[in-house]
Design an enzyme around this catalytic site. Structure first.
Site, PDB file in Angstrom:
ATOM      1  N   THR A 100       0.877  -1.167   0.000  1.00 51.73           N
ATOM      2  CA  THR A 100       0.000   0.000   0.000  1.00 51.73           C
ATOM      3  C   THR A 100       0.912   1.214   0.000  1.00 51.73           C
ATOM      4  O   THR A 100       1.631   1.465   0.960  1.00 51.73           O
ATOM      5  CB  THR A 100      -0.925   0.005   1.224  1.00 51.73           C
ATOM      6  OG1 THR A 100      -1.794  -1.124   1.130  1.00 51.73           O
ATOM      7  CG2 THR A 100      -1.764   1.281   1.269  1.00 51.73           C
ATOM      8  N   LYS A 175      -7.271   1.568  -2.907  1.00 52.26           N
ATOM      9  CA  LYS A 175      -6.882   1.192  -1.540  1.00 52.26           C
ATOM     10  C   LYS A 175      -6.967   2.391  -0.606  1.00 52.26           C
ATOM     11  O   LYS A 175      -7.350   2.269   0.560  1.00 52.26           O
ATOM     12  CB  LYS A 175      -5.462   0.610  -1.542  1.00 52.26           C
ATOM     13  CG  LYS A 175      -4.952   0.145  -0.170  1.00 52.26           C
ATOM     14  CD  LYS A 175      -5.700  -1.077   0.365  1.00 52.26           C
ATOM     15  CE  LYS A 175      -5.377  -1.384   1.827  1.00 52.26           C
ATOM     16  NZ  LYS A 175      -4.091  -2.030   2.030  1.00 52.26           N
ATOM     17  N   LYS A 243       0.872   5.658   8.025  1.00 53.22           N
ATOM     18  CA  LYS A 243       1.511   5.829   6.702  1.00 53.22           C
ATOM     19  C   LYS A 243       0.437   5.959   5.617  1.00 53.22           C
ATOM     20  O   LYS A 243       0.481   6.873   4.782  1.00 53.22           O
ATOM     21  CB  LYS A 243       2.412   4.618   6.433  1.00 53.22           C
ATOM     22  CG  LYS A 243       3.119   4.618   5.089  1.00 53.22           C
ATOM     23  CD  LYS A 243       2.571   3.579   4.103  1.00 53.22           C
ATOM     24  CE  LYS A 243       2.597   2.149   4.582  1.00 53.22           C
ATOM     25  NZ  LYS A 243       2.036   1.186   3.609  1.00 53.22           N
TER      26      LYS A 243
END
Lengths: 290, 290
Positions: A100, A175, A243
């Site tokens: 990701t 995502k 993140k």
């Protein structure tokens, strides 16, 4: 070339990567692996995988290389560094980043690859360690459709819900949408349960009562019970969630889009991380309120 | 006294109340009704319900009285006003408030009722107009357990998931937990979809991809598609959701509990209401971001 003959590289052997690589291996693909610490490749090597000392060695041996590592900086190094995949790659190869990571970086890698005739896909996953182990991941793919179709048989060894989302970066964008939906909902779940606890209710009964209705969600049903028994072991690390939220906010800013719910969720998680919870699971958000 | 002989009062004949009262009527209970505007009682009267001109008239005729009105101020007036239920009630009666209202007010009504030997329950519902029509409401009940058990057969004419949550106010507290979970999740759903739209993704495909995983929720699956086709017709009014969020924040404050996600959601919804969206459905939150 039949798929079974394709030589596959796999870089990044964390909990997710090990499980995913083993599915590819179990389907008969010759496997070339690299990881920062060699020890994590042990089981795969015992089953016949070839260890490589650098991404360069992987790319010299494999036709198709998958990567799933930690942070966008790691991805950039593995693709564009001196020993990197694109740096040392050749025409006709396929590189697929399943980390990701940043949609903008995915576009950059796609374009750098294209200059050398290399097909780059972005293909982040959801489903966690259990989804990886059971080969039931959702895989969200961006890049050229022909490249997607060429890799689909290998994707299917790892996931059940493999969806082509569009051009380069669109796997990562999908995502991001997923993480954005989760972020604010985690506040909702935490706040609902802490309210129930502080009000003196039977919080487990409340959870059972509300999870079947309009308040119902995956997070409420799967992570709510862990919050109530104070089990903060990581399914998904807070540091990785932060993140992801940073990437999403950064991308949103480029679009001129403000996401106040996501900004707030990131702030609460950062406050937890500063208090030593970066390696707890995301359900530890309820600790913010305790 | 067999349940079928009990005379039932019903006050508040909005979309929810009309449907709920008709289920009670269909189970053979004599029904006495009151509403601010008589017209909304028309269908029930045609089926044999007796119209009353005040709550006082209802309480003079019925043994068990249900109320479901708009705001806590309305509840207080109906129970404690000059023509109110408790003011004019008698020992052994049962009054059940199904409005989503303040837990503190629920405790007050319970205590005022107790002084006269009247059993008061708080029993807010979830499931919306469809749940009400199909007699599939979730009903969250607070008050004395014996009173709950006495009323359970009538609750079951309206709902399938009738749960005793504990002492007076605990039905309302459970509903607050429900609304708190929804509030932040609505931001998550709106932000995920607006991000997908602005990034140029096929937002419908994104929704289908992520709704089966960790981002999945009732709101994403039921309200997300309405957001995408810009259908803002009310299933649940923004003005009522703001009322609920105010009550929850007020109760949380009494507990010394800060709920930043809920505070933010309330702020966004209030901004929409100020722009004329108070009678839109809660899915209109995505308009805040457009």
């Amino acid at each position: 070339m039949s798929n079974e003959r394709r030589k596959v590289g796999f870089i990044g052997l964390g909990v997710m990567g090990q499980a995913m690589a083993s599915h590819i291996q179990n389907h008969g693909y010759p496997l070339f692996i690299y990881n920062r610490t060699k020890e994590k490749g042990k089981l795969l090597i015992e089953k016949g995988a070839i260890w490589c000392n650098t991404p360069k060695e992987v790319v010299e041996n494999a036709d198709v290389v998958f990567t799933i590592v930690g942070f966008p900086e790691d991805v950039e190094e593995i693709y564009l560094g001196e020993n990197g995949l694109i740096t040392n790659g050749r025409e006709g190869q396929f590189f697929i980043d399943m980390t990701t990571s940043s949609p903008s970086l995915a576009v950059k890698l796609y374009e750098e690859g294209k200059k050398k005739g290399i097909h780059v896909l972005d293909a982040p996953v959801s489903g966690g360690d259990i989804g990886a182990k059971e080969a039931r991941l959702a895989i969200m793919v961006g890049g050229d459709k022909e490249a997607f179709e060429s890799i689909l048989p290998i994707f299917k060894t790892m996931g059940t819900n493999v969806v082509y989302q569009g051009q380069a970066g669109f796997g990562q964008h999908t995502k991001m949408a997923n993480q954005i939906a989760i972020a604010s909902n985690m506040m909702g779940v935490s706040e609902a349960l802490i309210y129930a606890i502080k009000a003196g209710l039977d919080a487990e009964l409340v959870l059972q009562t509300i999870e079947t209705g309009a308040a119902g969600s995956f997070s409420l049903s799967k992570l709510g019970p862990r919050m109530l028994i104070e089990d903060y072991s990581p399914g998904f690390f807070i540091k990785h969630f932060i993140k992801d939220m940073k990437i999403a906010l950064n991308e949103a800013e480029k679009m001129g889009l403000e996401l106040p719910g996501l900004s707030l969720a990131k702030k609460l998680y950062e406050s937890l991380a500063e208090n030593g919870e970066e390696n707890s699971g995301t359900q530890a958000l309820i600790k913010y309120y305790r």
